[in-house]
Each structure stands twice: as C-alpha cells, then as structure tokens.
Scaffold this motif. Structure first.
Motif, short mmCIF file in Angstrom:
data_model
loop_
_atom_site.label_atom_id
_atom_site.label_comp_id
_atom_site.label_asym_id
_atom_site.label_seq_id
_atom_site.Cartn_x
_atom_site.Cartn_y
_atom_site.Cartn_z
N LYS A 160 0.70 -1.10 -0.01
CA LYS A 160 0.09 -0.03 0.05
C LYS A 160 0.81 1.18 0.08
CE LYS A 160 -3.88 2.13 2.52
NZ LYS A 160 -3.05 3.39 3.03
N ALA A 161 1.85 1.33 1.01
CA ALA A 161 2.70 2.43 0.89
C ALA A 161 3.44 2.74 -0.36
CB ALA A 161 3.78 2.31 2.09
N PHE A 162 4.04 1.47 -0.80
CA PHE A 162 4.77 1.64 -2.31
C PHE A 162 3.74 2.30 -3.18
CE2 PHE A 162 5.57 0.24 -6.53
CZ PHE A 162 6.96 0.63 -6.66
N LYS A 163 2.60 1.61 -3.38
CA LYS A 163 1.70 2.21 -4.54
C LYS A 163 1.40 3.62 -4.20
CE LYS A 163 -1.35 -1.05 -4.03
NZ LYS A 163 -2.47 -2.18 -4.48
N GLU A 164 1.07 4.32 -3.10
CA GLU A 164 0.89 5.63 -2.83
C GLU A 164 2.04 6.37 -3.10
OE1 GLU A 164 -0.41 5.45 1.34
OE2 GLU A 164 -2.27 4.75 0.92
N HIS A 165 3.00 5.87 -2.78
CA HIS A 165 4.38 6.94 -2.84
C HIS A 165 4.73 7.11 -4.45
CE1 HIS A 165 8.51 8.40 -2.09
NE2 HIS A 165 8.90 7.65 -3.17
N PRO A 169 7.67 8.20 -17.02
CA PRO A 169 9.35 8.28 -17.04
C PRO A 169 9.79 8.65 -15.73
CG PRO A 169 7.90 9.79 -18.74
CD PRO A 169 7.08 9.18 -17.73
N GLU A 170 9.17 9.08 -14.62
CA GLU A 170 9.68 9.46 -13.41
C GLU A 170 9.62 8.28 -12.42
OE1 GLU A 170 10.96 12.30 -12.69
OE2 GLU A 170 10.80 12.60 -15.02
N LEU A 171 9.11 7.00 -12.87
CA LEU A 171 8.82 6.01 -12.03
C LEU A 171 10.22 5.49 -11.13
CD1 LEU A 171 6.93 3.90 -10.60
CD2 LEU A 171 7.43 2.37 -12.52
N ASN A 172 11.22 5.53 -11.96
CA ASN A 172 12.50 5.11 -11.33
C ASN A 172 13.10 5.96 -10.13
OD1 ASN A 172 12.53 2.91 -13.05
ND2 ASN A 172 14.78 3.32 -13.69
N LYS A 173 12.80 7.34 -10.51
CA LYS A 173 13.32 8.06 -9.43
C LYS A 173 12.33 8.04 -8.20
CE LYS A 173 14.93 11.73 -12.61
NZ LYS A 173 14.87 13.21 -13.06
N LYS A 174 11.05 7.75 -8.54
CA LYS A 174 10.19 7.60 -7.21
C LYS A 174 10.31 6.27 -6.44
CE LYS A 174 6.37 8.40 -9.96
NZ LYS A 174 5.24 8.82 -10.32
N ILE A 175 10.76 5.42 -7.34
CA ILE A 175 11.44 4.08 -6.60
C ILE A 175 12.44 4.27 -5.78
CG2 ILE A 175 12.46 1.79 -7.03
CD1 ILE A 175 10.34 1.63 -9.40
N GLU A 176 13.48 5.19 -6.33
CA GLU A 176 14.78 5.20 -5.53
C GLU A 176 14.59 6.06 -4.39
OE1 GLU A 176 16.98 7.56 -8.60
OE2 GLU A 176 16.89 5.82 -9.97
N THR A 177 13.28 6.77 -4.19
CA THR A 177 13.32 7.62 -2.95
C THR A 177 12.26 7.08 -1.89
OG1 THR A 177 11.28 8.81 -3.98
CG2 THR A 177 13.67 10.00 -4.37
N PHE A 178 11.72 5.82 -2.51
CA PHE A 178 10.79 5.20 -1.41
C PHE A 178 11.50 4.64 -0.49
CE2 PHE A 178 8.61 1.18 -0.35
CZ PHE A 178 7.57 1.62 0.32
N GLU A 179 10.94 4.67 0.86
CA GLU A 179 11.32 4.19 2.26
C GLU A 179 10.51 3.61 2.98
OE1 GLU A 179 13.90 5.62 5.90
OE2 GLU A 179 14.55 6.35 3.97
#
Length: 291
Positions: free
Chosen positions: A161-166, A220-230
C-alpha cells in the motif's frame, strides 16, 4: 488436497516418466536447490561439486544434481523472467510433494531450500557494481502471484500500500505484490557481508525497468520515485526479474526461499560492469558454503 487426483492435462509427464519441462524424476531432486537464470551458469556452479550424479537439459532448463562438501544440491537454470519461475517452482514442488505413480499429493510435506544466485541493477549509491544483495522483500511488478489463492497471506500488504501511494501507481500496469523471503535463510546466507534490502522484480528488461530506447515510458519518473521510497527504514536496493515469484510461490508451497544477486549495473550512476564472471563466482561459492 491430500486426496486430489492431478489429471494428465494438469500434471504432464514425458514418455520416460520425467516431469514435462524440467525432464527430471523425483529421485533426482535434492532438498537444497540453487537457481540460476543462465543455463551456462549451471555448469559454473556444478564445477565446484565434489560429485555429480545426474543432469538434464530441455530448452532453457538445465539441471545438475551432485554433492558439495557433503551436501546434496541441485542447481537448476530458469531462463529469464517470472513466467519461467512459475514453471520451475511448480515442477520442483511437484517433484518433491506429488506421488507420480498415483498422481496424488504425498501424505508428508517435503520442504525445499531454494536460493537464486543472479545479477541485478543497483538503485542506491551504497550498492555499486560488485555488491552482493540479499533480498528481504520483493516487490513484484510481474503480477504472477495475483493468479494464486491466498496470496495476501504471504505478502506484506502494508509495504504494498505504501509503495503504491508513494509512486502514484497506475493500476493499468497491474497490481504489484510484496513477497517475503525466509528470515532464517536470509540470516544464514547473507551473514554480515551482504547488503540487505528490498528488490523490485520487473516483468521485462527495458520499459518495466525504466530503460527507454525507441518507445516512450508510461511513467518516465517511476525510477526516481522508486529510488526515494523508504518503508520502515529500508529502501529499494535493486532491480531484477525473478525474485518476487520465487519468494511468493515458495511461501505458498511451504518452501524456504531467498534471492542473492550481484550488482552489475548501477542505474543511479548509469554505469555497467559487463565482465563480471570472476565476481559472480565469489557469490556462488558463498551460497554453496552457506546453503
């Protein structure tokens, strides 16, 4: 399940009695299994065996069973992707837990220990090329586990849930799931010298991992959002293509599983190390010693 009869169309045997894709007989499977993607890497792993008792080949599926320092081990290639993992895990489980003579489940469950040894792309500055990563949890973009009953029971729904929201996940890309690797196996294999983190298992090498050649990306921004997810102090450390299905299916089937990968490309630094065979052998011997 104990009285279920598995029909010929569901559990397929070859003319020699071996299982359909892997071409293995039940007695040829060890309790400890090392999975590799590349069929050529099977021989690289088996080169360390003290003895070899059998081998099989069919398409991308190559198998050698032997012994290493007194441990009976099967090394099995899967090819690339979670679709192949669906074949391999189901057939390994059938070899372990279905009576081929009666086509019914065996009365006593046999649990396998399964470790994938492979390569991956790093997503954080602390995982440069050559880093060994042990996957604690795997975020599956592949959607495979969603086709099986009880998937929520073996997944971290809070992280999902947290990942999808982020990242603002677009459900048109399917519903990601978060599979959990076996903790005891993580502690035993990773020890104190592997980085532990979350892994994204992608359904492809290019677009799903944010690589753009001639086709544009849906996000196109998905990787940047993945990299900042915690989540709970842990970040996503790497991309690869099989860990989620291995962890998820193994949990549902009652097996212990873990994925260990060596970073060969750091996606943040935009650097790749293509000549990695000597380093991957270090990961192979580490897993052989600890499995």
């Amino acid at each position: 399940m104990m009285n279920t009869y598995f029909a010929e169309s569901e559990l397929i045997f070859n003319s020699d009695g071996s299982i359909f894709h892997l071409h293995l007989h039940p007695e040829e499977l060890a309790d400890k299994v090392i999975l590799v993607g590349d069929p050529g890497r099977v021989d690289m792993v088996a080169a360390y065996f003290d003895t070899k008792e059998c081998e099989a080949d069919n398409r991308e599926f190559r198998t050698i069973t032997g012994t290493y320092k007194g441990k009976r081990i099967t090394v099995q290639s899967t090819g690339i992707g979670c679709d192949n993992i669906d074949i391999v895990l189901n057939e390994l489980d059938a070899l372990a837990n279905i009576d081929f003579a009666t086509r019914t489940a065996k009365p006593e469950h046999r649990s396998l220990t399964i470790v994938r040894v492979g390569t991956c792309g790093g997503l954080q500055p602390n995982v440069p090329s050559g880093t060994y990563i042990a996957t604690e949890k795997s975020i599956g973009f592949d959607g495979l586990l969603n086709f099986y009953a009880n998937r929520d029971k073996v997944c971290d729904l809070g992280l999902e849930k947290a990942f999808k929201e982020h990242v603002g996940w677009d459900m048109a890309m399917g519903n990601p799931y978060v599979a959990i690797n076996d903790k005891e196996l993580i502690d035993r294999i990773a020890g104190e010298d592997m980085v532990r983190g979350y892994t994204v298992a992608c359904g492809g090498f290019y677009g799903p991992q944010g690589r753009q050649l001639r086709l544009g990306l849906a996000d196109p921004e998905l990787n940047k959002k993945i990299e900042t997810f915690e989540y709970e102090g842990t970040r996503i450390t790497n991309f690869e293509m099989e860990s989620s299905a291995i962890a998820g299916l193994s949990s549902l089937m009652g097996h212990k599983a873990l994925t260990c990968c060596m970073v060969i490309a750091n996606r943040v630094a935009l650097k790749v190390e293509s000549d990695y065979k000597n380093d991957i052998e270090g990961l192979i011997t580490t897993v052989l010693d600890r499995i």
